[in-house]
Design an enzyme around this catalytic site. Structure first.
Site, PDB file in Angstrom:
ATOM      1  N   LYS A 150     -21.026  -8.564  32.887  1.00  0.00           N
ATOM      2  CA  LYS A 150     -20.892  -8.913  31.465  1.00  0.00           C
ATOM      3  C   LYS A 150     -20.116  -7.867  30.665  1.00  0.00           C
ATOM      4  O   LYS A 150     -19.389  -8.231  29.747  1.00  0.00           O
ATOM      5  CB  LYS A 150     -22.233  -9.270  30.818  1.00  0.00           C
ATOM      6  CG  LYS A 150     -23.185  -8.149  30.620  1.00  0.00           C
ATOM      7  CD  LYS A 150     -24.514  -8.667  30.099  1.00  0.00           C
ATOM      8  CE  LYS A 150     -25.632  -7.738  30.489  1.00  0.00           C
ATOM      9  NZ  LYS A 150     -25.458  -6.314  30.158  1.00  0.00           N
ATOM     10  N   ARG A 204     -32.317  -8.853  24.094  1.00  0.00           N
ATOM     11  CA  ARG A 204     -32.827  -8.818  25.461  1.00  0.00           C
ATOM     12  C   ARG A 204     -34.318  -9.104  25.523  1.00  0.00           C
ATOM     13  O   ARG A 204     -34.886  -9.127  26.609  1.00  0.00           O
ATOM     14  CB  ARG A 204     -32.606  -7.400  25.991  1.00  0.00           C
ATOM     15  CG  ARG A 204     -31.704  -7.286  27.189  1.00  0.00           C
ATOM     16  CD  ARG A 204     -31.277  -5.830  27.229  1.00  0.00           C
ATOM     17  NE  ARG A 204     -31.040  -5.327  28.530  1.00  0.00           N
ATOM     18  CZ  ARG A 204     -29.823  -4.896  28.909  1.00  0.00           C
ATOM     19  NH1 ARG A 204     -28.785  -5.022  28.129  1.00  0.00           N
ATOM     20  NH2 ARG A 204     -29.678  -4.355  30.079  1.00  0.00           N
ATOM     21  N   ARG A 235     -21.617  -0.185  42.977  1.00  0.00           N
ATOM     22  CA  ARG A 235     -21.228   0.535  41.768  1.00  0.00           C
ATOM     23  C   ARG A 235     -21.875   1.924  41.738  1.00  0.00           C
ATOM     24  O   ARG A 235     -21.281   2.886  41.262  1.00  0.00           O
ATOM     25  CB  ARG A 235     -21.652  -0.268  40.528  1.00  0.00           C
ATOM     26  CG  ARG A 235     -21.140   0.340  39.236  1.00  0.00           C
ATOM     27  CD  ARG A 235     -21.348  -0.588  38.057  1.00  0.00           C
ATOM     28  NE  ARG A 235     -22.709  -0.540  37.546  1.00  0.00           N
ATOM     29  CZ  ARG A 235     -23.162  -1.300  36.566  1.00  0.00           C
ATOM     30  NH1 ARG A 235     -22.376  -2.205  36.013  1.00  0.00           N
ATOM     31  NH2 ARG A 235     -24.399  -1.201  36.142  1.00  0.00           N
ATOM     32  N   ARG A 254     -34.577  -2.642  36.761  1.00  0.00           N
ATOM     33  CA  ARG A 254     -33.776  -3.321  35.735  1.00  0.00           C
ATOM     34  C   ARG A 254     -33.698  -4.814  35.994  1.00  0.00           C
ATOM     35  O   ARG A 254     -33.733  -5.619  35.065  1.00  0.00           O
ATOM     36  CB  ARG A 254     -32.372  -2.703  35.672  1.00  0.00           C
ATOM     37  CG  ARG A 254     -32.357  -1.417  34.850  1.00  0.00           C
ATOM     38  CD  ARG A 254     -31.224  -0.503  35.208  1.00  0.00           C
ATOM     39  NE  ARG A 254     -29.932  -1.124  35.066  1.00  0.00           N
ATOM     40  CZ  ARG A 254     -28.886  -0.871  35.866  1.00  0.00           C
ATOM     41  NH1 ARG A 254     -29.013  -0.033  36.866  1.00  0.00           N
ATOM     42  NH2 ARG A 254     -27.747  -1.453  35.656  1.00  0.00           N
ATOM     43  N   ARG A 293     -23.551   6.484  37.072  1.00  0.00           N
ATOM     44  CA  ARG A 293     -24.489   6.075  36.036  1.00  0.00           C
ATOM     45  C   ARG A 293     -25.889   6.455  36.445  1.00  0.00           C
ATOM     46  O   ARG A 293     -26.341   6.128  37.542  1.00  0.00           O
ATOM     47  CB  ARG A 293     -24.386   4.560  35.824  1.00  0.00           C
ATOM     48  CG  ARG A 293     -23.805   4.208  34.474  1.00  0.00           C
ATOM     49  CD  ARG A 293     -23.627   2.732  34.324  1.00  0.00           C
ATOM     50  NE  ARG A 293     -24.885   2.048  34.058  1.00  0.00           N
ATOM     51  CZ  ARG A 293     -24.931   0.822  33.555  1.00  0.00           C
ATOM     52  NH1 ARG A 293     -23.824   0.178  33.271  1.00  0.00           N
ATOM     53  NH2 ARG A 293     -26.087   0.241  33.340  1.00  0.00           N
TER      54      ARG A 293
END
Ligand code: ADP
Length: 193
Positions: free
Chosen positions: A13, A88, A127, A144, A133
């Site tokens: 996204k 969210r 990733r 998550r 990150r």
């Protein structure tokens, strides 16, 4: 045009938000990016949220709602925006509704990028190898995804119940998904102008 972009971690996204922002000339407002920027620059907000981000937990609604409300009154957001990663939770849905009612504006659409869980896991682990990150560890990724399932899927269901959600298949190349999204959004922009 005022849009929401929903999608699980790893759904792409953020990437698609950038493409939508360019195509329609509206700012892409990402709560995740705003929080990461706050952490990186060591602001009071950054200190408040850094542990939550690193753990893959949501920032409390009261904090997030205020960050978004303040961002939406910036000059570049007056004529439209794309929210990436907000709302969210159902609480955030109510806060956004109140904020929009206050400003007398309405949503034009809610876009949900759909990607199967196994593919999400694969992408996020990949990733994790590439980017640095803090929340891309195997444990945090699992959390998550669970948080998304528990707290954010009900948000999509709620918007879907009012006939607002357009679901787009998020499996494929970035360009393929961008084309699918443009196919859905182009007609909306014509009616929104
Ligand atoms: P992802 O979708 O991959 O989890 P984001 O960049 O959207 O990435 O979000 C990263 C983190 O920022 C989240 O795990 C959460 O800690 C925080 N965050 C982002 N948006 C929200 C939100 N709307 N409410 C609460 N926390 C948020």
């Amino acid at each position: 045009m005022r849009l929401l972009l929903m999608g699980a971690p790893g759904s792409g996204k953020g990437t698609q938000a950038t493409a939508i922002s360019k195509r329609y000339g509206i700012p892409a407002i990402s709560t995740g990016n705003m929080f990461r920027a706050a952490v990186a620059s060591g602001t009071a907000l950054g200190h408040q949220v850094s542990e939550l981000l690193a753990a893959g937990l949501l920032v409390p609604d009261v904090v997030t709602d205020q960050v978004v409300a303040e961002r939406l009154v910036e000059p570049d957001a007056v004529d439209g925006w794309l929210l990436d990663g907000y709302p969210r939770t159902l609480g955030q849905v109510s806060a956004l509704q109140a904020c929009m009612a206050h400003h007398g504006v309405a949503l034009d659409g809610v876009l949900a990028i759909i990607v199967p869980t196994e593919e999400l896991l694969k992408r996020l682990l990949l990733r994790a190898d590439i980017e640095d990150r803090a929340d891309d560890t195997a444990e945090t990724i699992t959390r998550r995804l669970a948080v998304y399932h528990e707290q954010t899927e009900p948000v999509i269901e709620q918007y879907a119940a009012s006939g607002f959600v357009v679901r787009v298949d998020g499996v494929g190349s970035v360009a393929e998904v961008a084309t699918r999204i443009a196919t859905v959004l182009d007609p909306l922009t014509e009616s929104a102008v």
